[in-house]
Design an enzyme around this catalytic site. Structure first.
Site, short mmCIF file in Angstrom:
data_model
loop_
_atom_site.label_atom_id
_atom_site.label_comp_id
_atom_site.label_asym_id
_atom_site.label_seq_id
_atom_site.Cartn_x
_atom_site.Cartn_y
_atom_site.Cartn_z
N ASP A 1 -2.46 0.60 -7.49
CA ASP A 1 -3.25 1.61 -7.24
C ASP A 1 -3.88 1.56 -5.96
O ASP A 1 -4.22 0.65 -5.33
CB ASP A 1 -4.52 1.20 -8.39
CG ASP A 1 -5.67 2.41 -8.05
OD1 ASP A 1 -5.14 3.68 -8.33
OD2 ASP A 1 -6.74 2.10 -7.70
N GLU B 1 9.46 -13.25 -6.99
CA GLU B 1 9.55 -14.44 -7.76
C GLU B 1 10.03 -14.32 -9.13
O GLU B 1 10.62 -15.40 -9.62
CB GLU B 1 7.92 -15.13 -7.80
CG GLU B 1 7.49 -15.59 -6.36
CD GLU B 1 5.95 -15.98 -6.71
OE1 GLU B 1 5.44 -16.30 -7.78
OE2 GLU B 1 5.26 -16.01 -5.53
#
Length: 537
Positions: free
Chosen positions: A209, A262
């Site tokens: 956002d 990751e």
């Protein structure tokens, strides 16, 4: 996952073949009669999502929140708001979605928190607290007023005085939504830990956002006046040079992307800002940023064939090499496109969305042709409309609950809905599922066709000259050509080119497998057609 999972099939990321469906959970399905949608309610509608054919859902915030702004004011990033359910229910929902072959994307809100978040409570307590620098603080100006002239999106100064610290804090949005300080490495680490908390639970990515406003000018320089401000709401009366889309923001996005990377097979998409020619830098070149910066060109372009042709071309030309396109036709902050162009042309837009090269995003209710829902003034919830009224920018008409059937509360809730629904007799899911020619059945057919044909998912985009109110282009994949011709007029139009092939789908849902071998193609008013054709020559 489904056997059409692209990452398993050909090594490409799953989101390049996916159709992503945005859900404002509070308005999707209520299970406990409190008038607000919840996790258990969503779980009860998984069969619908699977029937429709979507590949992933994106949920607006479900975290603990005082809910002053649709949950984008978060008081605990690691907790589910009790109105929506529990962490245990979330885990069960995630497992059920994955079992159904549907991925889950959460909203990440890294720009600000609620003012009752424990981080801010500590930060405002003292300039020497451990989290004193986790938010944006500044001393008063010489006259005792705000440090700069910066304006809040919700009207008035973006600075609020805090007596405990004898300083001002900055808020891009509501006064109760203080902005986080992304220049602080401890804050960045804390956001990374929040991301890992949800990624470790198995979520498939995030939509970031307000990703373009994560950093503000370090020198606190005033914004200049907007020369085109006449008639615009107060927050748009400045040109936000020093508060929006700062160059350092890209480093913040790169950091967020490094956390996503990751974990294998996770998506990072995001709300971006600026004109089409700016969208490329949100992808990143030397250092990766967003996989999918959300693109609203189809929503914002004037609705005619020439303007659409230009908007599509400008967007494709703005993409960096190797960037994957994305197309959005609705959202919780955007006016319903059906209210702008009408349902007949929404059918044409649906075909355009599902045949352009790139990842389509749809917003709950778009698939049934939903328009803006009238909201009486005394029932308005949107803080923007309450604080900056009179500009026609209230977002509640897009956020009103889904209408599943024709009962008083639309099958959404046994209690009073938190926002009014469209009147009984309005378009609803059940009625359209029982109508073979409905726009819902068209959406479903388009999603199925897209799954079945690699040409629509992976093929090259080849523009054709739009003429006679018809937008046209081809998709080409391994010698297979698909011609898409879309009549943007409500009267019949002729596509004046030699065509030989067969109709795969018409927006009228009545021409499948029709053979075409003619010097032109006649389209009815508001008709789009997908043709599978032999290669030229």
């Amino acid at each position: 996952m489904r056997d059409n999972d692209s990452s398993a099939r050909d090594g490409s990321p799953w989101w390049q073949s996916a159709v992503i469906y945005e859900i404002a959970l509070i308005s999707f399905q209520d299970s406990d009669a409190d008038g607000k949608g919840d996790l258990i309610g969503l779980m009860s509608r998984i069969d619908y999502l699977k029937w429709l054919g979507v590949d992933a859902i994106w949920l607006t915030p479900i975290y603990k929140s005082p809910f002053r702004d649709l949950g984008y004011d978060i008081s605990d990033y690691r907790a589910i708001d009790p109105a929506f359910g529990t962490l245990d229910e979330f885990d069960k929902l995630l497992a059920a979605l994955h079992q159904a072959g549907i991925r889950l994307i959460l909203d990440l809100v890294p720009n600000h928190t609620a003012d009752d978040h424990e981080w801010f409570v500590e930060s405002r307590s003292s300039p020497s607290s451990a989290k004193a620098d986790w938010y944006i603080w500044a001393d008063a100006a010489e006259n005792g007023g705000p440090p700069t002239n910066w304006l809040s999106r919700f009207g008035g100064s973006a600075w609020e005085w805090c007596e405990a610290r004898r300083q001002y804090y900055y808020h891009t949005f509501l006064v109760e939504q203080p902005d986080l300080n992304w220049r602080n490495p401890q804050l960045r680490s804390a956001i990374a830990d929040v991301m890992r908390f949800w990624l470790d639970r198995g979520v498939d990515g995030f939509r970031v956002d307000a990703s373009a406003v994560l950093i503000k000018d370090a020198h606190l320089r005033d914004n200049p006046a907007n020369p085109d401000a006449q008639g615009k709401p107060p927050p748009q009366r400045q040109t936000p040079v020093f508060t929006d889309d700062r160059p350092e923001t890209m480093q913040c996005i790169e950091f967020i992307r490094s956390v996503i990377d990751e974990y294998p097979e996770r998506l990072l998409c995001g709300e971006v800002q600026g004109k089409t020619d700016r969208i490329g830098h949100f992808y990143g070149t030397e250092r990766p940023r967003l996989h999918l910066p959300l693109n609203f060109a189809l929503l914002d372009a004037p609705w005619n064939a020439l303007s659409l042709q230009a908007a599509i071309d400008a967007y494709f030309n703005a993409l960096p090499d190797g960037a994957w396109p994305v197309w959005v036709i609705g959202g919780h902050d955007k006016p319903r496109i059906a209210s702008k162009i009408g349902e007949p042309q929404l059918r044409v837009l649906a075909m355009l969305l599902m045949t352009l090269r790139g990842t389509p995003f749809i917003y709950m209710g778009d698939e049934i042709g939903r328009k803006r829902v009238p909201i009486p003034p005394d029932q308005v919830q949107d803080p923007f409309e309450r604080l900056v009224p009179g500009y026609g920018l209230c977002r509640d008409p897009e956020r009103a609950p889904m209408r599943w059937d024709n009962t008083a509360n639309g099958g959404f809730s046994d209690g009073r809905p938190w926002l009014p629904l469209d009147p009984a007799g309005s378009t609803n899911v059940t009625a359209q599922q029982n109508d073979d020619g409905s726009i819902l059945m068209l959406f479903r057919a388009l999603l199925r066709l897209r799954r079945e044909h690699a040409c629509l998912r992976e093929g090259d985009y080849q523009p054709l000259r739009s003429q006679n109110d018809i937008l046209a282009f081809e998709r080409v994949y391994e010698g297979h050509h698909m011609l898409i011709v879309l009549n943007i007029a409500d009267e019949p139009r002729k596509w004046p080119s030699q065509v030989s092939g067969r109709v795969l789908l018409s927006t009228y849902l009545d021409r499948a497998s029709e053979a075409v071998a003619a010097a032109s193609v006649l389209l009815r008013g508001n008709e789009g057609v997908i043709l599978s054709r032999r290669a030229p020559g």
